[in-house]
Design an enzyme around this catalytic site. Structure first.
Site, mmCIF file in Angstrom:
data_model
loop_
_atom_site.group_PDB
_atom_site.id
_atom_site.type_symbol
_atom_site.label_atom_id
_atom_site.label_comp_id
_atom_site.label_asym_id
_atom_site.label_seq_id
_atom_site.Cartn_x
_atom_site.Cartn_y
_atom_site.Cartn_z
ATOM 1 N N LYS A 161 11.963 1.674 -12.855
ATOM 2 C CA LYS A 161 13.332 1.239 -12.582
ATOM 3 C C LYS A 161 14.237 1.803 -13.659
ATOM 4 O O LYS A 161 13.808 1.983 -14.804
ATOM 5 C CB LYS A 161 13.423 -0.297 -12.619
ATOM 6 C CG LYS A 161 14.580 -0.834 -11.828
ATOM 7 C CD LYS A 161 14.258 -0.868 -10.350
ATOM 8 C CE LYS A 161 15.287 -1.595 -9.550
ATOM 9 N NZ LYS A 161 14.786 -1.905 -8.197
ATOM 10 N N ASP A 191 0.813 -1.227 0.000
ATOM 11 C CA ASP A 191 0.000 0.000 0.000
ATOM 12 C C ASP A 191 0.840 1.268 0.000
ATOM 13 O O ASP A 191 0.580 2.212 0.757
ATOM 14 C CB ASP A 191 -0.951 0.007 1.211
ATOM 15 C CG ASP A 191 -2.102 -0.961 1.012
ATOM 16 O OD1 ASP A 191 -2.505 -1.172 -0.151
ATOM 17 O OD2 ASP A 191 -2.580 -1.530 2.016
HETATM 18 P P1 NAD Z 1 24.505 -3.899 -3.466
HETATM 19 O O1 NAD Z 1 25.248 -3.559 -4.696
HETATM 20 O O2 NAD Z 1 24.644 -3.032 -2.257
HETATM 21 O O3 NAD Z 1 24.875 -5.406 -2.977
HETATM 22 C C1 NAD Z 1 24.947 -6.520 -3.803
HETATM 23 C C2 NAD Z 1 26.065 -7.402 -3.228
HETATM 24 O O4 NAD Z 1 26.063 -8.677 -3.867
HETATM 25 C C3 NAD Z 1 27.447 -6.799 -3.443
HETATM 26 O O5 NAD Z 1 28.161 -6.806 -2.217
HETATM 27 C C4 NAD Z 1 28.080 -7.724 -4.491
HETATM 28 O O6 NAD Z 1 29.502 -7.826 -4.366
HETATM 29 C C5 NAD Z 1 27.395 -9.044 -4.181
HETATM 30 N N1 NAD Z 1 27.362 -9.972 -5.325
HETATM 31 C C6 NAD Z 1 27.265 -9.701 -6.643
HETATM 32 N N2 NAD Z 1 27.251 -10.845 -7.360
HETATM 33 C C7 NAD Z 1 27.335 -11.858 -6.467
HETATM 34 C C8 NAD Z 1 27.352 -13.283 -6.582
HETATM 35 N N3 NAD Z 1 27.271 -13.898 -7.770
HETATM 36 N N4 NAD Z 1 27.444 -14.025 -5.458
HETATM 37 C C9 NAD Z 1 27.506 -13.434 -4.235
HETATM 38 N N5 NAD Z 1 27.499 -12.094 -4.070
HETATM 39 C C10 NAD Z 1 27.411 -11.313 -5.176
HETATM 40 O O7 NAD Z 1 22.981 -4.053 -3.896
HETATM 41 P P2 NAD Z 1 21.681 -4.042 -2.956
HETATM 42 O O8 NAD Z 1 21.110 -2.678 -2.984
HETATM 43 O O9 NAD Z 1 21.998 -4.704 -1.672
HETATM 44 O O10 NAD Z 1 20.699 -4.959 -3.816
HETATM 45 C C11 NAD Z 1 20.759 -6.380 -3.781
HETATM 46 C C12 NAD Z 1 19.482 -6.950 -4.365
HETATM 47 O O11 NAD Z 1 18.370 -6.464 -3.599
HETATM 48 C C13 NAD Z 1 19.179 -6.582 -5.813
HETATM 49 O O12 NAD Z 1 18.487 -7.632 -6.429
HETATM 50 C C14 NAD Z 1 18.265 -5.379 -5.672
HETATM 51 O O13 NAD Z 1 17.461 -5.176 -6.814
HETATM 52 C C15 NAD Z 1 17.453 -5.805 -4.461
HETATM 53 N N6 NAD Z 1 16.810 -4.720 -3.719
HETATM 54 C C16 NAD Z 1 17.512 -3.673 -3.218
HETATM 55 C C17 NAD Z 1 16.852 -2.690 -2.461
HETATM 56 C C18 NAD Z 1 17.584 -1.547 -1.796
HETATM 57 O O14 NAD Z 1 16.939 -0.796 -1.037
HETATM 58 N N7 NAD Z 1 18.867 -1.375 -1.989
HETATM 59 C C19 NAD Z 1 15.470 -2.780 -2.271
HETATM 60 C C20 NAD Z 1 14.773 -3.872 -2.792
HETATM 61 C C21 NAD Z 1 15.459 -4.837 -3.502
#
Ligand code: NAD
Length: 471
Positions: A106, A99
């Protein structure tokens, strides 16, 4: 087929499957499913060594049923038109589930952030904002970005600064982007919001005795064995909250590899080790795994992919040894893997619900920016005074003196952070039960992703139906 197009296909397949359980008009469903605007731009950037490089950037606005549209900006080499459309569609469904009155969007730039200096990233970010503003793809009432993979508060501060320079005198300009540093108009609690939301959601799910019994687990998080992939913004904070609640981190994976320890890994010690050595590998007392993907197959109660999409596929799903997959990342499980996990009785908590904490607190930040006052500023002292007077009255009647700790606990007025965290907790708990109810109505044959999608479709459909355009 590129990684991106297949991800979009996966999201649309999940939509079509869920839509089949609703009785909405097919034209309305087709309208909800379609991406409304897609923006592409390329622009030249001067590198520090004088070379010119051409950058490619996209922004997808999936739904305008609520405005502004909202969604992160990603800096990654996988970014393309299909990936941003898939992620934008997920944002629409996610906002509907919790909500939050936004349409989904994106964006992203195709680059590996590690290959650019801070100065170069700043030039790239500011130029992207210029292009978005020029085409009306950004603004507090139009489209509001946030961080995603490869971006964080630093980039959000550059975005806000560039926007306010381009829109002199626009009173609500700071609401053009969220997850800004607090000193630049952000809100306390946003950085850890997605990870905290994952924790609140899983805690609620694990409190339902009947569902835990079906999985062969006891209720509660204490003692649960957790494996987590990706120690970035979402993964690191989620791990922190799970550890504090007494869960045991038995496996961690990062881009350089994975580590495992049956007795549990101390998260802060692992982070300190990584800072010093540049890698989580060879952490004292832990086993280093040859391939980072191996962590996904470790035996555990809760597996949390928190890195990237398409990590659990038809290839590795048969080997997973977990009872629950928690999609902290967006799109980590493919449709084929979903089917395998369902057949194996593994519960998958869908991304559209479980990682919605970030956008929820972004919404609070946007409201704060539009109202131009910090949450709690007007009432904190007043509440403290009222509760203190109440305690004094109780002391007067009973003749008992409260201890300073009791007084502090009862009279504490709510700060911005208290209000944000409690709003997030309420949102995650409140959003889970309607999804669970639909999931139960589906009779146990369908996965929770389908139930979440049905709830989201119903909510978006209602917005359109109220307009009277569709039958
Ligand atoms: P981020 O870049 O801060 O973190 C991603 C981490 O994953 C990095 O530390 C990277 O080194 C690691 N990584 C990359 N490839 C990898 C692999 N093959 N194996 C293991 N580790 C690996 O990104 P984030 O903001 O934490 O986002 C992570 C996920 O969460 C994404 O799918 C993003 O769309 C989703 N997400 C993020 C948010 C947010 O508020 N940041 C909100 C909702 C969803």
């Amino acid at each position: 087929m590129s990684l991106g197009s297949s991800f979009l296909e996966q999201v649309n397949r999940a939509f079509d499957h869920a839509a089949g359980f609703t009785d909405h008009d097919p034209t309305l469903l087709a309208n909800i499913r379609a991406c409304k605007n897609l923006f592409y731009t390329s622009f030249p950037i001067k590198r520090d060594d004088g070379r010119i490089e051409v950058m490619h950037a996209w922004r997808a606005e999936h739904s305008h049923h609520k405005l502004p549209t909202k969604g992160g900006i990603r800096y990654a080499e996988t970014v393309d038109a299909e990936e941003v459309q898939a992620l934008a569609a997920l944002m629409t469904y996610k906002c509907a589930l919790v909500d939050v009155p936004f349409g989904g969007a994106k964006g992203g730039i195709r680059l590996n952030a590690k290959r650019y200096s801070v100065g170069e990233l700043e030039r790239i970010t500011r130029r992207m904002v210029f292009e978005l503003v020029r085409k009306n793809f950004m603004g507090p009432g139009l489209d509001v970005p946030a961080p995603d993979v490869g971006t964080g508060p630093r980039e959000m501060a550059w975005i806000a600064d560039t926007y306010t320079q381009l829109r002199p005198g626009e009173l609500d300009a700071l609401g053009c982007v969220t997850a800004k540093p607090v000193s630049a108009g952000g809100i306390r609690g946003r950085v850890e919001a997605t990870g905290r939301g994952v924790f609140f959601g899983v805690r609620e799910i694990c409190s339902v005795k009947e569902d835990m019994k079906a999985l062969g687990m006891s209720p509660g998080l204490a003692g649960k064995r957790v494996v987590l992939q990706g120690l970035g913004n979402v993964g690191y904070h989620a791990a922190q909250f799970f550890q504090r609640a007494g869960a045991v981190l038995v496996g961690l994976s990062e881009s350089e590899g994975a580590i495992a320890c049956d007795k549990g890994l101390d998260l802060e010690a692992v982070m300190a080790h990584r800072k010093e050595r540049g890698s989580i590998l060879d952490f004292p007392g832990a086993t280093s795994l040859a391939r980072r993907e191996e962590a996904l197959e470790l035996e555990c109660d809760i597996l949390i992919p928190a890195a990237l999409e398409r990590q659990i596929t038809a290839e590795n799903a048969p080997r997973l040894r977990t009872k629950m997959v928690v999609e902290a990342a967006n799109g980590p499980t493919t449709v084929e893997a979903d089917e395998i996990l369902a057949a194996r009785g593994i519960m998958v908590i869908p991304d559209s619900y479980i990682n919605a904490g970030g956008v929820t607190v972004s919404y609070f930040e946007w409201v704060k920016n539009l109202s131009h006052v910090r949450f709690g500023r007007m009432q904190k002292r007043f509440e403290q005074g009222a509760y203190t007077r109440l305690l004094e009255a109780v002391e007067g009647v009973t003749g008992r003196r409260f201890t300073p700790e009791e007084v502090e606990r009862v009279t504490h007025g709510a700060s911005e952070e208290d209000l944000v965290n409690s709003g997030l907790e309420e949102t995650m708990i409140g959003a889970y039960h309607p999804i669970r109810e639909v999931w139960k109505q589906l009779g146990g044959k369908e996965i929770m992703r389908t139930a979440a999608m049905i709830v989201a479709i119903d909510k978006v459909a209602l917005s359109y139906e109220q307009l009277g355009i569709f039958p």
